[in-house]
Design a protein around this motif. Structure first.
Motif, mmCIF file in Angstrom:
data_model
loop_
_atom_site.group_PDB
_atom_site.id
_atom_site.type_symbol
_atom_site.label_atom_id
_atom_site.label_comp_id
_atom_site.label_asym_id
_atom_site.label_seq_id
_atom_site.Cartn_x
_atom_site.Cartn_y
_atom_site.Cartn_z
ATOM 1 N N ARG A 288 194.016 65.266 18.054
ATOM 2 C CA ARG A 288 192.844 65.890 18.666
ATOM 3 C C ARG A 288 193.015 66.110 20.174
ATOM 4 N N ALA A 293 189.071 69.401 24.469
ATOM 5 C CA ALA A 293 188.610 68.460 23.447
ATOM 6 C C ALA A 293 187.654 67.442 24.062
ATOM 7 N N TYR A 294 186.743 66.944 23.249
ATOM 8 C CA TYR A 294 185.848 65.879 23.696
ATOM 9 C C TYR A 294 186.490 64.516 23.436
ATOM 10 N N LYS A 296 185.034 61.868 22.635
ATOM 11 C CA LYS A 296 184.428 61.257 21.453
ATOM 12 C C LYS A 296 185.093 61.729 20.170
ATOM 13 N N ASP A 297 185.598 62.952 20.148
ATOM 14 C CA ASP A 297 186.258 63.456 18.946
ATOM 15 C C ASP A 297 187.618 62.800 18.740
ATOM 16 N N ASN A 300 186.670 59.480 17.279
ATOM 17 C CA ASN A 300 186.204 59.569 15.896
ATOM 18 C C ASN A 300 187.364 59.708 14.915
ATOM 19 N N ALA A 301 188.388 60.475 15.297
ATOM 20 C CA ALA A 301 189.553 60.641 14.417
ATOM 21 C C ALA A 301 190.281 59.315 14.223
#
Length: 388
Positions: A288, A293-294, A296-297, A300-301
């Motif tokens: 990611r 990109a954030y 948080k993402d 999350n991954a």
């Protein structure tokens, strides 16, 4: 080596945007970033190093007298005001000069870092409602590295990798953890010295190749302790050995993160299976990573892989790297921070159980298309067997 004047100019822009007349900065990492000065002693000794930047362009350093010569050699800041322990109110009259000058204006400080004794002194002159925070803005400025900083980051990664190689040469069943630490630090110091000789001779005498701080490592019954330090424990055949370079691998004041699980004598099947999950979590996070990109993402991954395999989330997916042990932004749950080209991060994966704890971590540079490893090193479990 770095363009400190340009960095200070960007702080001035932030002061103007916030409506502040002056910034008073005390965090040693911020002071170094803006001036190039790094004292031998820090605030923990009760000797504050204070940097003052006015909105009209004046830059001032308040330093202990014993470090005045070093400050003049390290920084392009022209006005350096020394003070002496226990004499003439120490640093206070110098700071008072600027507080009096700007007592009717807004003043910015590095709010989360400023020592209480300095905060109280400022608060006696400037009402709290006219004190703002410049620390978050400095964090944002520091988060994106320029070309020279990226060179240092790559060299810091090299030092970390050489430290692990040095550790692997001596790590074997029956060897004390502290002996592994000694070998790791010697390898890192020698590689750092070579890099300084080749690339940084212009900044002598402030090339410090020595690796400091206690090495994070654990094995045997202590491996479930995340930040256990090297000890009198001997490595055991078939028992995994964790080694983490956070806080020890440092080059030219740039810190990196780098973790591996080693297998003394032979692979431990239970730990290896856990490590595979940790590696998949790191891989998912890295997939990611790209500009836009954030944070948080990315988290999350990473978290999805760990939880889907039945393990608890041990910590955030990573943190920003640079001229601090820990910097902004973090790759953590809910973070809306946006990744940018030139940011540097430690990105991890980990699993915990009653018997073992496994972790893998690397430092990376965000590039225009994704990322580049600053610590390129194998994750092949067979290649991580030591002392065969």
């Amino acid at each position: 080596m770095f363009d400190f004047k340009s960095r200070r100019s960007r702080v001035i822009d932030k002061l103007k945007a916030q409506g502040d007349a002056v910034a008073i900065v005390t965090d040693p990492d911020y002071v170094f970033y803006l001036t190039g000065y790094h004292g031998a002693l820090g605030i923990e000794w009760g000797r504050p190093n204070i940097f003052i930047q006015t909105v009209d362009g004046e830059s001032v350093l308040l330093v202990p007298l014993m470090e005045e010569e070093m400050a003049h050699r390290q920084t392009d800041v022209k006005r350096i005001l020394p003070w002496t322990d226990g004499i003439d109110e120490e640093w206070r009259p110098h700071l008072q000069e600027y507080l009096d000058k700007y007592r009717n204006d807004k003043v910015a400080v590095d709010y989360t870092s400023i020592p209480r004794l300095v905060w109280d002194f400022i608060g006696d002159v400037i009402p709290k409602e006219r004190i703002s925070d410049i620390g978050k803005e400095i964090d944002r400025l520091r988060s994106v590295k320029d070309e020279k900083e990226i060179q240092v980051a790559r060299h810091a990664g090299e030092v970390a990798v050489e430290m692990l190689k040095g550790a692997m040469k001596v790590a074997a069943p029956g060897v004390y953890e502290y002996e592994v630490e000694l070998a790791s630090k010697e390898a890192g110091t020698r590689h750092a010295a070579g890099l300084m000789e080749k690339y940084y001779r212009d900044v002598q005498p402030f090339n410090y190749p020595g690796i400091g701080n206690k090495q994070i490592m654990s094995s045997g019954g202590e491996i479930t302790m995340c930040h256990h330090r090297s000890s009198m424990t001997k490595l055991v055949h078939g028992e995994p050995f964790f080694i983490c370079h956070c806080g020890t691998a440092e080059f030219k004041n740039f810190f990196v993160g780098f973790d591996r699980i080693l297998f003394p004598g032979d692979i431990n099947d239970e730990a290896a299976k856990m490590l595979e999950v940790a590696e998949e979590a790191q891989k998912a996070a890295l997939s990611r990573v790209k500009p836009g990109a954030y944070a948080k993402d990315v988290y999350n991954a990473y978290a999805e892989v760990i939880e889907d395999n039945g393990y608890p989330i041990p910590f955030r997916a990573g943190r920003s790297l640079g001229f601090s042990y820990n910097a902004w932004p973090a790759l953590e749950k809910g973070s809306g921070a946006v990744l940018e080209e030139g940011m540097t991060f430690a990105v991890d994966g980990a699993t915990d159980s009653d018997n073992y704890r496994t972790q893998v971590g690397d430092s990376i540079l965000v590039t225009k298309d994704g990322f580049e490893y600053l610590t390129p090193f194998t994750k092949d479990h067979n290649a991580l067997i030591v002392g065969k």
